[in-house]
Design a protein around this motif. Structure first.
Motif, PDB file in Angstrom:
ATOM      1  N   TYR A 294       0.805  -1.293  -0.059  1.00 42.85           N
ATOM      2  CA  TYR A 294      -0.137   0.113  -0.054  1.00 42.85           C
ATOM      3  C   TYR A 294       0.890   1.302   0.044  1.00 42.85           C
ATOM      4  O   TYR A 294       0.676   2.458  -0.827  1.00 42.85           O
ATOM      5  CB  TYR A 294      -0.742   0.031   1.244  1.00 42.85           C
ATOM      6  CG  TYR A 294      -1.582   1.141   1.096  1.00 42.85           C
ATOM      7  CD1 TYR A 294      -2.738   1.734   0.698  1.00 42.85           C
ATOM      8  CD2 TYR A 294      -1.257   2.182   2.256  1.00 42.85           C
ATOM      9  CE1 TYR A 294      -3.358   2.622   0.573  1.00 42.85           C
ATOM     10  CE2 TYR A 294      -1.892   3.429   2.593  1.00 42.85           C
ATOM     11  CZ  TYR A 294      -3.220   3.660   1.855  1.00 42.85           C
ATOM     12  OH  TYR A 294      -3.528   4.916   1.780  1.00 42.85           O
TER      13      TYR A 294
ATOM     14  N   SER B 268       2.965   1.533  -3.518  1.00 40.92           N
ATOM     15  CA  SER B 268       2.322   1.790  -4.673  1.00 40.92           C
ATOM     16  C   SER B 268       1.621   3.224  -4.529  1.00 40.92           C
ATOM     17  O   SER B 268       1.481   4.027  -5.551  1.00 40.92           O
ATOM     18  CB  SER B 268       1.060   0.732  -4.831  1.00 40.92           C
ATOM     19  OG  SER B 268       0.337   0.805  -3.509  1.00 40.92           O
ATOM     20  N   SER B 269       1.280   3.665  -3.336  1.00 39.77           N
ATOM     21  CA  SER B 269       0.844   5.095  -3.128  1.00 39.77           C
ATOM     22  C   SER B 269       1.731   6.094  -3.314  1.00 39.77           C
ATOM     23  O   SER B 269       1.614   6.865  -4.320  1.00 39.77           O
ATOM     24  CB  SER B 269       0.144   5.340  -1.620  1.00 39.77           C
ATOM     25  OG  SER B 269      -0.834   4.623  -1.471  1.00 39.77           O
TER      26      SER B 269
ATOM     27  N   CYS C  31       1.686   8.703  -6.754  1.00 40.34           N
ATOM     28  CA  CYS C  31       1.881   9.921  -6.591  1.00 40.34           C
ATOM     29  C   CYS C  31       3.265  10.656  -7.234  1.00 40.34           C
ATOM     30  O   CYS C  31       2.922  11.712  -7.808  1.00 40.34           O
ATOM     31  CB  CYS C  31       2.177  10.267  -4.986  1.00 40.34           C
ATOM     32  SG  CYS C  31       2.477  11.994  -4.332  1.00 40.34           S
TER      33      CYS C  31
END
Length: 62
Positions: free
Chosen positions: A17, A20-21, A25
């Motif tokens: 999480y 990948s975030s 971004c």
């Protein structure tokens, strides 16, 4: 606190999480200026074409 680089990159079990975030971004922050520049150039080209068309119309109407 992380005791090793492996623990840091694992992010306490939330690595997928978190990373990948971060990736999404970064991707958006890289793509946005490129897309804005592309749109700006397209607008400038269109305005130049319209200006040339107006000049042509003025010359042909004389």
């Amino acid at each position: 606190m992380w005791n090793s680089p492996a623990e840091f990159f694992a992010m306490g079990g939330y690595a997928l999480y978190v990373w990948s975030s971060l990736g999404v971004c970064v991707l958006i922050m890289v793509l946005e200026p490129l897309l804005v520049r592309s749109r700006f150039r397209a607008i400038v080209r269109r305005l130049q074409q319209e200006q040339l068309a107006e000049q042509f119309d003025k010359e042909t109407c004389k």
